[in-house]
Design a protein around this motif. Structure first.
Motif, short mmCIF file in Angstrom:
data_model
loop_
_atom_site.label_atom_id
_atom_site.label_comp_id
_atom_site.label_asym_id
_atom_site.label_seq_id
_atom_site.Cartn_x
_atom_site.Cartn_y
_atom_site.Cartn_z
N GLU A 90 -1.05 11.27 5.74
CA GLU A 90 -2.43 11.16 5.24
C GLU A 90 -2.95 9.73 5.35
OE1 GLU A 90 -2.29 12.56 1.28
OE2 GLU A 90 -1.93 14.66 1.82
N ALA A 91 -2.07 8.75 5.15
CA ALA A 91 -2.49 7.35 5.22
C ALA A 91 -2.67 6.88 6.66
CB ALA A 91 -1.46 6.47 4.52
N ARG A 108 0.99 4.10 -3.01
CA ARG A 108 0.70 5.51 -2.74
C ARG A 108 1.84 6.42 -3.23
NH1 ARG A 108 -3.33 6.68 1.21
NH2 ARG A 108 -4.36 4.81 2.02
N TYR A 146 -0.26 6.10 8.78
CA TYR A 146 0.70 5.07 9.18
C TYR A 146 1.29 5.41 10.55
CZ TYR A 146 0.70 3.57 4.28
OH TYR A 146 0.35 3.12 3.03
N ASP A 154 0.84 -1.20 0.00
CA ASP A 154 0.00 0.00 0.00
C ASP A 154 0.88 1.25 0.00
OD1 ASP A 154 -2.69 1.38 0.43
OD2 ASP A 154 -1.58 2.05 2.21
N THR A 204 2.52 11.90 2.62
CA THR A 204 1.76 10.72 2.19
C THR A 204 1.55 9.75 3.33
OG1 THR A 204 2.65 10.92 -0.06
CG2 THR A 204 1.77 8.78 0.57
#
Length: 269
Positions: free
Chosen positions: A253-254, A194, A256, A190, A250
């Motif tokens: 936003e995900a 991304r 993580y 993933d 990124t």
């Protein structure tokens, strides 16, 4: 003793010497101006012939050195010094200087080979002799480089020619090398998808070849991704910093989790 005659003799001698000194100064000033004009004419003629700027500057330096030697010989001749004797002295001095300054002559020889082989030219971004920057001039003895932090640096041509030369301007693009640390619980597939999708949105990142995002290695915190977009050398640092920022945004936003390492301590007793 005729003091009046002695005074007249001294006056004539001083006047003659003074006029010669003034004449020599005027000759030097005019000669330097003429040398500048000649060098300018030679370089302009070469530029019109579409000659490489590196070669043009090198030829200009050689013309300047030879013209200045001729100017010195002319001034000495004006004072009555025998120029043939002076030429012999220059030749003898050249041998002595050559023996004492072998390094200087080797720099000159290396400069000649740099012009002939042309591993780089003025304006190229290179790394030579431990110095990285833009080539401003290839001189008779040294190569002038402006480093990215705007320091004008001179590197001896012997060191330039005798060491590895990296020319970043020769190829149309280069690869930016970055890494991204993932938490062990994050799905690496993933994260890769991304990053690949968003890397194309960074200005000046090339589509062909496409950016590489793969697992590089594993650390105690989790997988480490290699993030490698391609760009022209002129845009290297812009792409470098933009990619770092993109990785951070990124992953944020995900959602993580932040990579963490846990250290367990045991009391052996």
């Amino acid at each position: 003793m005729d003091l009046n005659a002695i005074g007249q003799t001294i006056l004539v001698t001083v006047t003659d010497v003074g006029l010669k000194i003034v004449g020599a100064i005027l000759l030097y000033i005019f000669g330097r101006w003429l040398i500048g004009v000649v060098i300018g004419l030679v370089q302009n003629a070469l530029y019109k012939q579409k000659i490489d700027p590196t070669v043009v500057r090198y030829v200009g330096s050689i013309v300047g050195v030879l013209a200045n030697i001729a100017l010195v010989v002319s001034i000495l001749g004006y004072f009555g010094v025998e120029t043939t004797t002076f030429a012999a002295l220059v030749a003898a001095a050249g041998v002595a200087i050559g023996a004492a300054w072998g390094g200087l002559l080797s720099n000159f020889a290396a400069g000649v080979f740099l012009i002939i082989l042309r591993p780089f030219k003025v304006g190229d971004f290179i790394t030579v002799g431990g110095v990285t920057g833009t080539v401003k001039e290839i001189g008779l003895f040294v190569t002038a480089i402006d480093t990215p932090d705007n320091v004008h640096t001179f590197v001896g041509n012997t060191k330039v020619f005798g060491d590895n030369i990296q020319n970043y301007s020769t190829n149309p693009y280069r690869r930016v090398e970055l890494t991204a640390q993932l938490n062990a619980g994050v799905d690496h597939a993933d994260a890769i998808a991304r990053l690949k999708q968003k890397l194309a949105s960074i200005p000046n990142v090339l589509i062909d070849p496409a950016p590489d995002v793969e697992i590089l290695e594993f650390s105690a915190a989790g997988p480490v991704l290699a993030v490698r977009p391609f760009c022209n050398n002129a845009h290297y640092w812009q792409v470098y910093f933009d990619t770092n920022r993109l990785i951070r945004e990124t992953f944020g936003e995900a959602g993580y989790p932040v990579p963490q390492q846990y250290v367990t301590m045991r009391n052996v007793a």
